[in-house]
Enzyme design. Sequence first.
Site, PDB file in Angstrom:
ATOM      1  N   SER A 138       0.857  -1.189   0.000  1.00  4.16           N
ATOM      2  CA  SER A 138       0.000   0.000   0.000  1.00  4.16           C
ATOM      3  C   SER A 138       0.889   1.235   0.000  1.00  4.16           C
ATOM      4  O   SER A 138       2.021   1.179   0.521  1.00  4.16           O
ATOM      5  CB  SER A 138      -0.874   0.018   1.265  1.00  4.16           C
ATOM      6  OG  SER A 138      -1.483   1.291   1.417  1.00  4.16           O
ATOM      7  N   TYR A 153      -1.435  -1.102  10.282  1.00  2.63           N
ATOM      8  CA  TYR A 153      -1.525  -1.392   8.849  1.00  2.63           C
ATOM      9  C   TYR A 153      -0.299  -0.822   8.119  1.00  2.63           C
ATOM     10  O   TYR A 153       0.354  -1.514   7.339  1.00  2.63           O
ATOM     11  CB  TYR A 153      -2.812  -0.762   8.314  1.00  2.63           C
ATOM     12  CG  TYR A 153      -3.087  -0.985   6.846  1.00  2.63           C
ATOM     13  CD1 TYR A 153      -3.637  -2.184   6.398  1.00  2.63           C
ATOM     14  CD2 TYR A 153      -2.829   0.014   5.909  1.00  2.63           C
ATOM     15  CE1 TYR A 153      -3.922  -2.381   5.048  1.00  2.63           C
ATOM     16  CE2 TYR A 153      -3.109  -0.173   4.559  1.00  2.63           C
ATOM     17  CZ  TYR A 153      -3.656  -1.372   4.139  1.00  2.63           C
ATOM     18  OH  TYR A 153      -3.936  -1.564   2.805  1.00  2.63           O
TER      19      TYR A 153
HETATM   20  P1  NDP Z   1     -11.075  -7.028   0.330  1.00  2.00           P
HETATM   21  O1  NDP Z   1     -11.375  -7.015   1.786  1.00  2.00           O
HETATM   22  O2  NDP Z   1     -12.047  -6.441  -0.633  1.00  2.00           O
HETATM   23  O3  NDP Z   1     -10.760  -8.540  -0.137  1.00  2.00           O
HETATM   24  C1  NDP Z   1      -9.896  -9.295   0.646  1.00  2.00           C
HETATM   25  C2  NDP Z   1      -9.857 -10.724   0.143  1.00  2.00           C
HETATM   26  O4  NDP Z   1      -8.988 -11.486   1.010  1.00  2.00           O
HETATM   27  C3  NDP Z   1     -11.191 -11.423   0.212  1.00  2.00           C
HETATM   28  O5  NDP Z   1     -11.231 -12.417  -0.786  1.00  2.00           O
HETATM   29  C4  NDP Z   1     -11.166 -12.041   1.607  1.00  2.00           C
HETATM   30  O6  NDP Z   1     -12.070 -13.127   1.726  1.00  2.00           O
HETATM   31  C5  NDP Z   1      -9.716 -12.501   1.688  1.00  2.00           C
HETATM   32  N1  NDP Z   1      -9.205 -12.615   3.065  1.00  2.00           N
HETATM   33  C6  NDP Z   1      -9.192 -11.639   4.002  1.00  2.00           C
HETATM   34  N2  NDP Z   1      -8.651 -12.111   5.145  1.00  2.00           N
HETATM   35  C7  NDP Z   1      -8.304 -13.404   4.914  1.00  2.00           C
HETATM   36  C8  NDP Z   1      -7.706 -14.420   5.696  1.00  2.00           C
HETATM   37  N3  NDP Z   1      -7.344 -14.204   6.973  1.00  2.00           N
HETATM   38  N4  NDP Z   1      -7.505 -15.631   5.141  1.00  2.00           N
HETATM   39  C9  NDP Z   1      -7.865 -15.861   3.856  1.00  2.00           C
HETATM   40  N5  NDP Z   1      -8.437 -14.947   3.059  1.00  2.00           N
HETATM   41  C10 NDP Z   1      -8.657 -13.722   3.588  1.00  2.00           C
HETATM   42  O7  NDP Z   1      -9.656  -6.298   0.222  1.00  2.00           O
HETATM   43  P2  NDP Z   1      -8.937  -5.497  -0.982  1.00  2.00           P
HETATM   44  O8  NDP Z   1      -9.103  -6.212  -2.250  1.00  2.00           O
HETATM   45  O9  NDP Z   1      -9.291  -4.079  -0.869  1.00  2.00           O
HETATM   46  O10 NDP Z   1      -7.421  -5.607  -0.484  1.00  2.00           O
HETATM   47  C11 NDP Z   1      -6.514  -6.584  -0.962  1.00  2.00           C
HETATM   48  C12 NDP Z   1      -5.111  -6.129  -0.604  1.00  2.00           C
HETATM   49  O11 NDP Z   1      -4.873  -4.850  -1.179  1.00  2.00           O
HETATM   50  C13 NDP Z   1      -4.861  -5.987   0.899  1.00  2.00           C
HETATM   51  O12 NDP Z   1      -3.558  -6.430   1.215  1.00  2.00           O
HETATM   52  C14 NDP Z   1      -4.967  -4.480   1.110  1.00  2.00           C
HETATM   53  O13 NDP Z   1      -4.217  -4.054   2.212  1.00  2.00           O
HETATM   54  C15 NDP Z   1      -4.380  -3.972  -0.187  1.00  2.00           C
HETATM   55  N6  NDP Z   1      -4.754  -2.600  -0.483  1.00  2.00           N
HETATM   56  C16 NDP Z   1      -6.052  -2.254  -0.734  1.00  2.00           C
HETATM   57  C17 NDP Z   1      -6.376  -0.930  -1.004  1.00  2.00           C
HETATM   58  C18 NDP Z   1      -7.774  -0.485  -1.276  1.00  2.00           C
HETATM   59  O14 NDP Z   1      -8.002   0.728  -1.346  1.00  2.00           O
HETATM   60  N7  NDP Z   1      -8.737  -1.382  -1.446  1.00  2.00           N
HETATM   61  C19 NDP Z   1      -5.351   0.112  -1.014  1.00  2.00           C
HETATM   62  C20 NDP Z   1      -4.029  -0.360  -0.743  1.00  2.00           C
HETATM   63  C21 NDP Z   1      -3.758  -1.667  -0.493  1.00  2.00           C
HETATM   64  P3  NDP Z   1     -12.712 -13.520   3.189  1.00  2.00           P
HETATM   65  O15 NDP Z   1     -12.940 -12.245   3.931  1.00  2.00           O
HETATM   66  O16 NDP Z   1     -13.966 -14.245   2.833  1.00  2.00           O
HETATM   67  O17 NDP Z   1     -11.697 -14.422   3.833  1.00  2.00           O
END
Ligand code: NDP
Length: 256
Positions: free
Chosen positions: A145, A158
Site C-alpha cells: 500500500s 496497517y
Molecule cells: P477485500 O477485503 O475487498 O478482499 C480481501 C480478500 O482477502 C477477500 O477475498 C477475503 O475473503 C480474503 N481474506 C481476508 N482475510 C483473509 C484471511 N485471513 N484468510 C484468507 N483470506 C482472507 O480487500 P482489498 O481487495 O481491498 O485488499 C486486498 C489487498 O490490497 C490488501 O492487502 C490491502 O491491504 C491492499 N490494499 C487495498 C487498497 C484499497 O483501497 N482497497 C489500497 C491499498 C492496499 P474472506 O474475507 O472471505 O476471507
Amino acid sequence: PGRWSLHGKTALVTGGTRGIGRAVVEELAALGAAVHTCSRKEAELGERLKEWEAKGFRVTTSVCDLSVRDQRERLVGEVAERFGGKLDILVNNVGTNIRKPTTEYSAEEYSFVMATNLESAYHLCQLTHPLLKASGSGSIVFISSVCGVVAVCSGTIYAMTKGAINQLTKNLACEWAKDGIRTNSVAPWYITTSLTEGLLANKEFEASVVSRTPLRRVGEPGEISSLVAFLCMPGSTYITGQTISVDGGMSVNGFY
Ligand code: NDP
C-alpha cells in the site's frame, strides 16, 4: 509462450474472492495461467468458482484462514500437490485494516493485523520457496500500500505491516535472486473494493482522497491486476526488489 502471456504458468493468489485478489485471479487466468486461490468463506469461493469455470478459467480453491499458521501449511501442501511440486507465481494479496488512533489499539488488534498482513505473507514466502525455486523462474508479488511508502492517516499497524512488506521485497530480491526468484511489491492508493466501500461511501471522505490525487479519482481493481500480471511475465525479468505505487500520482504530489 509469448512475452506477454502467462500460458503454462502456475499461480497461488491469496484472497481471491473479492476486490484486488479477485481481479488478479481473473487477470492471470485470462492470460493463460492455472490459478489456485483461497479465502475464509466456502460459499463465496463456490460462487466465484462457478463464474470462473463458465469463463473457461483454470482455477481451483481452498478454504483457508491465512492468519493461522497450520492452515497456511495445509494450503501450500495442496498447492504443491496440484502443481506437481512447482510454482511460478505467488501473489500475497490478503490484508486487512483496523482504523483507529494509535493509543486505542488493543494487543489483540495488533496481533490480528500483524498476523493477517505480514506474518502470513512472510510465512507463505518461506513455505513456497522450494516450489518457486523448482520453477526456475519464480515471481513473488506483494500487494502492499502507499501507506507503507508515505504516511497516511489510516491506521499505524496497517502502515507498519506494509512498510515491512516493502523491505521484505528488497531482502528477498537479493537473497533469492540466485534461486531464480524475483520479488516485487505493488502499492495501491484507494481502490474500490469491499475493504474500502464503507469509507468511500462517505462522500466528504472520498472528496478529500480525490483532492490529494492528481488523477482526481480513486482506482479500480483491474488497474492493480494489470501491473501484477506484468511483474509475472517474461517481459519483466530484469525487475526485482521494487515497490511500485499505483496511486493516481498521490505519493508524488507535493502540493497540487
Ligand atoms: P477485500 O477485503 O475487498 O478482499 C480481501 C480478500 O482477502 C477477500 O477475498 C477475503 O475473503 C480474503 N481474506 C481476508 N482475510 C483473509 C484471511 N485471513 N484468510 C484468507 N483470506 C482472507 O480487500 P482489498 O481487495 O481491498 O485488499 C486486498 C489487498 O490490497 C490488501 O492487502 C490491502 O491491504 C491492499 N490494499 C487495498 C487498497 C484499497 O483501497 N482497497 C489500497 C491499498 C492496499 P474472506 O474475507 O472471505 O476471507
